[in-house]
Design a protein around this motif. Structure first.
Motif, PDB file in Angstrom:
ATOM      1  N   HIS A  43       0.844  -1.201   0.000  1.00 27.43           N
ATOM      2  CA  HIS A  43       0.000   0.000   0.000  1.00 27.43           C
ATOM      3  C   HIS A  43       0.875   1.245   0.000  1.00 27.43           C
ATOM      4  CE1 HIS A  43      -2.382  -3.308   1.727  1.00 27.43           C
ATOM      5  NE2 HIS A  43      -3.464  -2.674   1.289  1.00 27.43           N
ATOM      6  N   HIS A  77      -0.556   4.787   0.625  1.00 27.84           N
ATOM      7  CA  HIS A  77      -0.984   4.854   2.020  1.00 27.84           C
ATOM      8  C   HIS A  77       0.226   4.975   2.949  1.00 27.84           C
ATOM      9  CE1 HIS A  77      -2.370   3.106   5.921  1.00 27.84           C
ATOM     10  NE2 HIS A  77      -3.364   3.939   5.689  1.00 27.84           N
ATOM     11  N   LYS A 133      -2.089  -7.386   0.140  1.00 27.29           N
ATOM     12  CA  LYS A 133      -3.234  -6.756  -0.516  1.00 27.29           C
ATOM     13  C   LYS A 133      -4.531  -7.412  -0.034  1.00 27.29           C
ATOM     14  CE  LYS A 133      -5.299  -6.108  -5.061  1.00 27.29           C
ATOM     15  NZ  LYS A 133      -5.327  -6.593  -6.443  1.00 27.29           N
ATOM     16  N   GLU A 134      -4.477  -8.722   0.074  1.00 27.69           N
ATOM     17  CA  GLU A 134      -5.648  -9.505   0.443  1.00 27.69           C
ATOM     18  C   GLU A 134      -5.991  -9.348   1.929  1.00 27.69           C
ATOM     19  OE1 GLU A 134      -8.767 -12.096  -0.023  1.00 27.69           O
ATOM     20  OE2 GLU A 134      -7.492 -11.274  -1.628  1.00 27.69           O
ATOM     21  N   LYS A 135      -4.956  -9.398   2.741  1.00 23.91           N
ATOM     22  CA  LYS A 135      -5.152  -9.525   4.175  1.00 23.91           C
ATOM     23  C   LYS A 135      -5.360  -8.179   4.888  1.00 23.91           C
ATOM     24  CE  LYS A 135      -2.355 -11.822   7.738  1.00 23.91           C
ATOM     25  NZ  LYS A 135      -1.156 -12.662   7.887  1.00 23.91           N
ATOM     26  N   TYR A 136      -4.674  -7.139   4.423  1.00 21.43           N
ATOM     27  CA  TYR A 136      -4.687  -5.862   5.157  1.00 21.43           C
ATOM     28  C   TYR A 136      -5.643  -4.876   4.498  1.00 21.43           C
ATOM     29  CZ  TYR A 136      -0.648  -7.425   7.852  1.00 21.43           C
ATOM     30  OH  TYR A 136       0.182  -8.122   8.683  1.00 21.43           O
ATOM     31  N   LYS A 137      -6.441  -4.185   5.302  1.00 20.25           N
ATOM     32  CA  LYS A 137      -7.419  -3.224   4.777  1.00 20.25           C
ATOM     33  C   LYS A 137      -7.216  -1.850   5.411  1.00 20.25           C
ATOM     34  CE  LYS A 137      -9.383  -6.364   2.302  1.00 20.25           C
ATOM     35  NZ  LYS A 137      -8.861  -6.470   0.928  1.00 20.25           N
ATOM     36  N   ILE A 138      -7.322  -0.846   4.595  1.00 17.59           N
ATOM     37  CA  ILE A 138      -7.188   0.530   5.095  1.00 17.59           C
ATOM     38  C   ILE A 138      -8.485   0.927   5.794  1.00 17.59           C
ATOM     39  CG2 ILE A 138      -6.883   2.951   4.437  1.00 17.59           C
ATOM     40  CD1 ILE A 138      -5.204   1.866   2.025  1.00 17.59           C
ATOM     41  N   VAL A 139      -8.364   1.433   6.988  1.00 13.67           N
ATOM     42  CA  VAL A 139      -9.539   1.917   7.725  1.00 13.67           C
ATOM     43  C   VAL A 139      -9.307   3.386   8.086  1.00 13.67           C
ATOM     44  CG1 VAL A 139     -10.101  -0.365   8.676  1.00 13.67           C
ATOM     45  CG2 VAL A 139      -8.631   1.191   9.975  1.00 13.67           C
ATOM     46  N   HIS A 142      -5.217  -6.541  11.346  1.00 14.25           N
ATOM     47  CA  HIS A 142      -4.943  -6.391   9.915  1.00 14.25           C
ATOM     48  C   HIS A 142      -5.511  -5.102   9.352  1.00 14.25           C
ATOM     49  CE1 HIS A 142      -4.629 -10.881  10.507  1.00 14.25           C
ATOM     50  NE2 HIS A 142      -3.412 -10.479  10.209  1.00 14.25           N
ATOM     51  N   ASP A 143      -5.737  -4.139  10.239  1.00 13.03           N
ATOM     52  CA  ASP A 143      -6.184  -2.814   9.787  1.00 13.03           C
ATOM     53  C   ASP A 143      -4.973  -1.943   9.513  1.00 13.03           C
ATOM     54  OD1 ASP A 143      -8.783  -3.550  10.137  1.00 13.03           O
ATOM     55  OD2 ASP A 143      -9.062  -2.480  12.050  1.00 13.03           O
TER      56      ASP A 143
END
Lengths: 244, 351
Positions: free
Chosen positions: A174, A177, A221-227, A236-237
């Motif tokens: 990311h 980010h 890309k799959e596991k981590y999400k932007i919050v 995993h945020d």
């Protein structure tokens, strides 16, 4: 300012393995610095020891390659004597949290105005694959052949015990980010910590089921999400949590 | 005007006189007064910086880093803390950071007898850290000398671009004497020479690197050249400070002692010749050789089991007699028996 002006290209080829995440951390840090017009006249880089500890020396500014675990102490003293300068620490998880764990705790508590970018690849790379304080439980390493027995350290949790803190998490996939996190960290007045989840394909990834770096990037890309706008980051945020 | 000054206090005042403006430390007997003085100073003077670090490891790193950043930086500790600082001291030698490490010795090993004096860290001051380097160390025996020698230590650090060890012991640290600071002869303070951090594109690294700071670990010539350079500089600077005291008497015996031991044996100096090294490292080889010529007995009295005596033997090429004063009590009464044994004289007869 072009980011390559901030990197000692004359030192290339660099010392890291192909596919290593450190290059991404260095490059994106340089991009942020260039975008903020930060260079050798107003910024000082500091590192500890290890693969990640080599980063400061590639920046085209006065750089201090301190001792194993001691980057934060070094940076704080430098900031004290040179308060007008930005002091940016580039180091790794073993350096910052294991041998440097005590300094991490107390530097965060004293809250000097420094920025830390941690290349968190969950392994001791330079010494060839021992578990680090951030290695997930159950992971194979050369010192945990049947899987790491211990839970990893919770940096986010430790920082959140401070009355005032800045913690950001991103990954080497990311990149935009990551840049935003680093920029915000530099702008933060106080101890700002950017935890960049990063890959060590050669020493770690290959031994835990990844054939190449791109597979690890796909996993990020799959596991981590932007919050956004959260007070606490889940495991995993990705995002920034801070408290004035 | 004379004021009552303790050794620790005098050293601190001397450090200020030398232009010191950064102190990082950790509480430890018998040097805690210096930590306290530095904290007070930082409250009064904005340009004086103070850090009570989480441990001596951090304190020493902070001191070396502050030096690179442009400060005249120092710390104060005792044996156990000095051991923790060795890693950073080694780094200080490699990155050529002028710094002063005040080490007031107490009885060891380990926690030992924390408030009782010893001279057991002489060899630690010489080569307590890892790697090849060339130590510079001074050792006063009075508060007045703590003051003047502090300036010398900071100056030598600046000139040699390296850590300087300021040795002391629990007695001298806590010895209070009237001192007229104005009347003392003080060398002018040597200013910082290297531009501070944030002015260039340099790389200060502990790795074997070339003059540009580029790691050259595979090239032994680069490291060898660096060793030659710092050795030469250390020797040149040491030559400017051949500090010792030599009192010649009509005697076949030369006593050698330093720091608080030299004060305790002062009454013997009327009867026997006496040599007091003030610069402990590099060892005063020539001066010792010259001073030791012609004596039948050479007796080294020190509050350890022969650490400096060993260096004297190496310097002059012959064995010496040793009177170790162990356990934290440095007194004439303790010299009585060994004096009889070594020289065959009664203490009462020579006082």
């Amino acid at each position: 300012m072009y980011y390559k002006d901030l990197i000692k290209m004359q030192r290339y080829p660099h010392s890291w393995c192909p596919g290593c995440g450190i290059g991404s951390v260095l490059k994106n840090t340089a991009k942020v610095l260039a975008g903020m017009n930060l260079d050798h006249t107003n910024t000082i880089a500091v590192s500890g020891i290890g693969c990640s500890g080599r980063m400061a020396g590639y920046l085209n500014m006065d750089a201090v390659h301190s001792l194993h675990g001691r980057a934060l102490t070094s940076a704080e003293a430098i900031k004290t004597v040179r308060p007008q300068h930005n002091v940016v620490v580039l180091s790794g998880d073993g350096d910052l949290f294991s041998i440097g764990g005590n300094h991490f705790l107390h530097t965060a508590r004293r809250d000097p105005d420094i920025t830390v970018v941690c290349n968190n690849n969950e392994i001791y790379g330079l010494t060839a694959g021992q578990y680090s304080p951030t290695t997930p439980k159950g992971t194979y390493t050369t010192t945990s052949p049947k899987g790491c027995k211990y839970e990893p350290i919770d940096i986010h949790g430790i920082l959140r015990t401070m009355p005032r803190y800045f913690y950001a998490r991103s990954t080497v996939w990311h990149v935009l980010h990551m840049q935003k996190c680093i920029q915000e960290a530099i702008q933060w007045k106080g101890f700002a910590f950017v935890d960049v989840v990063s890959d060590c394909i050669e020493i770690n990834g290959r031994h835990i089921g990844y054939k190449k770096a791109s597979e690890m990037f796909a996993m990020y890309k799959e596991k981590y999400k932007i919050v956004r706008d959260v007070e606490v980051l889940g495991p995993h945020d990705l995002g920034v949590v801070k408290k004035e | 005007m004379k004021t009552l000054l303790g050794g620790n206090d005098a050293f601190f005042q001397g450090a200020l006189r030398a232009g010191a403006n950064y102190f990082a430390g950790y509480p430890i007997s018998p040097t805690t007064e210096i930590l306290t003085l530095a904290a007070e100073r930082a409250e009064e003077q904005q340009d004086f910086h103070f850090l009570q670090a989480e441990d001596e490891i951090a304190a020493a790193i902070a001191v070396v880093s502050a030096s690179l950043a442009g400060a005249k930086a120092f710390t104060a500790t005792s044996g156990p803390g000095f051991s923790l600082m060795q890693e950073a001291i080694s780094w200080g030698y490699r990155v050529e950071a002028p710094t002063v490490f005040f080490e007031s010795q107490r009885v060891g090993p380990s926690t030992g007898a924390p408030t009782f004096p010893a001279q057991e860290d002489i060899l630690q001051a010489m080569h307590g850290a890892h790697g090849t380097y060339y130590p510079l160390a001074f050792y006063p025996n009075s508060p007045a000398e703590c003051y003047t020698l502090a300036v010398t230590a900071f100056n030598a650090a600046e000139e040699a671009m390296q850590p300087v060890i300021f040795l002391c012991d629990g007695y001298v640290s806590h010895l209070y004497e009237p001192v007229d600071l104005e009347a003392l002869e003080i060398p002018p303070a040597v200013p910082r020479s290297r531009p501070p951090l944030g002015t260039g594109k340099r790389h200060f690294t502990g790795i074997a690197a070339d003059e540009e700071g580029i790691p050259r670990t595979g090239n032994p010539q680069v490291q060898e050249a660096w060793v030659r350079k710092v050795k030469k500089r250390n020797e040149e600077v040491a030559k400017r400070y051949p500090l010792y005291e030599y009192k010649e008497r009509d005697s076949d015996t030369l006593l050698i002692s330093y720091g608080s031991t030299s004060r305790v044996v002062a009454p013997l100096q009327e009867r026997f010749s006496h040599f007091r090294p003030i610069r402990i490292f590099p060892v005063l080889k020539e001066e010792l050789r010259k001073a030791c010529e012609g004596y039948e007995h050479i007796v080294v009295l020190e509050a350890n089991d022969g650490q400096y005596a060993m260096l004297v033997e190496h310097a002059i090429g012959r064995e010496v007699e040793k009177i170790p004063l162990l356990g934290g009590k440095i007194s004439l009464s303790r010299i009585k028996e060994p004096l009889k044994e070594v020289l065959g004289v009664e203490l009462e007869d020579v006082l």
